[in-house]
Design an enzyme around this catalytic site. Structure first.
Site: not given
Ligand SMILES: Cc1cc2nc3c(=O)[nH]c(=O)nc-3n(C[C@H](O)[C@H](O)[C@H](O)COP(=O)(O)OP(=O)(O)OC[C@H]3O[C@@H](n4cnc5c(N)ncnc54)[C@H](O)[C@@H]3O)c2cc1C
Length: 380
Positions: A125-126, A130, A132, A340, A363, A367
């Protein structure tokens, strides 16, 4: 209200715990350091039914309920959160999506080998721009006479390199916003689909995470999963249940960290007495034990409601939010209690501390869970 696990669930917990202690514990550090995805473990996970936990027997699964699922994920996470993450992503995302929205033909072709553990699932999805705001995805699927052509890159995909079957969301009609996104099932080996960079992660290092790249990747019309334009709303429903899995992972991880901290506090002496006798230490353990119980109850309640066939958007977000933030505090206390020795790799504390952070991010971040819960509690 009956809070007891039944005999089968007690046996399930013992079986998964014994398996994790015997076959995972000895390798935890080595897999973490090498960032090795333990593919060799998959046949054993499959024998225990852990590759199709909630999938009916008719589709090759173990036919367990959501509460059983929590027990399995908890017990794996107690020993190695990275293995638990792989099992949760496989079961809770790709497998669940195909089970919930696939046609009978798709279930026979893709779900059966996934649930039997003959294949590993990934779910994309991510994207880099794109996360959050997943609906802002740029990956597109364009209709052609024989099906669809997918273009775009998914990031942070669990099993992006080792997965055999990828469920990917793509824009099929930009003008329709969230109702213009559809899901597709793409098999490894399909021309135009490849794995990109493997992520070098802080924690969960034995869980495979990478980009998945689609470059003029042609798929048949029968590879669309669910109805056209329903991919995003279906994905949100998959995440509702998936988050219960991440909550269970946080509970299991916290349990493992708590047990390590308790053991150490009873063994380690300073000033001529075990450090557990200092109130500053015992109160940390008290707060941890209490938070774990509360997190477990919220998680089991969400699972119970899912088993009743209810939509659990609010309950799963609350369980994930509370359990993951509690687990971060428990893992932090675990390091602190080890002093430590919590900072070096001879003890498990530092690994729990690194792994736990994923639970407040994957997932949906904390936030985003608050945003989901706010919508639920503020709407009339
Ligand atoms: C080890 C790992 C495995 C993963 N596996 C998968 C997978 O299998 N499939 C998949 O699709 N994704 C996967 N993900 C992705 C994961 O779901 C995303 O990293 C997560 O949803 C956050 O998106 P981002 O990293 O782009 O952060 P961003 O969306 O850029 O967020 C950055 C910060 O801004 C905050 N923020 C963003 N929007 C808002 C808002 N409207 N209000 C307040 N705060 C906000 C967030 O909470 C965060 O603190 C994985 C991630 C990791 C690290």
């Amino acid at each position: 209200m009956d809070f007891r696990l039944n005999d089968q669930q007690t046996l399930l917990r013992r079986t998964v715990r014994e398996f994790a202690e015997a076959e995972i514990r000895p390798h935890v550090r080595e897999w973490d350091e090498a960032q090795h995805f333990p593919g060799e473990l998959v046949p054993r996970l499959a024998e225990l039914g852990l590759m199709g936990i909630q999938i009916p027997d008719a589709y090759g699964g173990a036919g367990m309920c959501a509460l059983d699922y929590c027990i399995c994920i908890e017990e794996l996470a107690r020993v190695d959160p990275a293995v638990a993450l792989s099992v949760a992503a496989h079961n809770g995302l790709a497998v669940a999506h195909i089970f919930m929205f696939g046609t009978e033909a798709q279930k026979q072709r893709y779900l059966v080998p996934l649930a039997r553990g003959e294949k590993i699932g990934a779910w994309g999805l991510t994207e880099s721009a794109a996360g959050s705001d997943a609906a802002g995805m740029r990956t597109t699927a364009t209709r052609r006479s024989l099906g669809w052509v997918i273009n775009g890159t998914k990031t942070f995909t669990t099993h992006g390199r080792v997965g055999h079957v990828v469920v990917a969301m793509a824009v099929t009609e930009r003008a329709r916003g969230t109702h213009g996104i559809s899901a597709f099932i793409v098999e490894r080996g399909t021309p135009g689909m490849s794995s990109g960079r493997k992520e070098d992660k802080l924690g969960m290092r034995a869980s495979d995470t990478s980009e998945v790249i689609f470059a003029d990747c042609q798929v048949g019309g029968d590879q669309m999963l669910g109805e056209e334009g329903h991919g995003f709303t279906d994905a949100l429903q998959v995440l509702d249940a998936g988050r219960i899995g991440i909550a269970a992972l946080a509970v299991g991880l916290a349990q493992g960290a708590f047990e390590a901290a308790r053991r150490y506090a009873l063994e380690r002496t300073q000033f001529g007495q075990p450090i557990a006798s200092f109130q500053a230490i015992s109160w940390k353990l008290v707060d941890d034990a209490t938070a774990i119980e509360a997190a477990r109850l919220l998680t089991y309640r969400a699972a119970f409601l899912e088993d009743q066939g209810q939509r659990v958007t609010r309950e799963s977000a609350m369980a994930k939010l509370f359990a993951s933030e509690a687990a971060v505090r428990v893992a932090d206390n675990c390091v602190q209690i080890h002093g430590g020795y919590g900072f070096v790799k001879d003890y498990p504390a530092e690994k729990y501390f690194r792994d736990v952070k994923l639970t407040t991010i994957g997932e949906g971040t904390s936030e985003i869970q608050r945003l989901v819960i706010a919508r639920q509690i503020l709407s009339s």
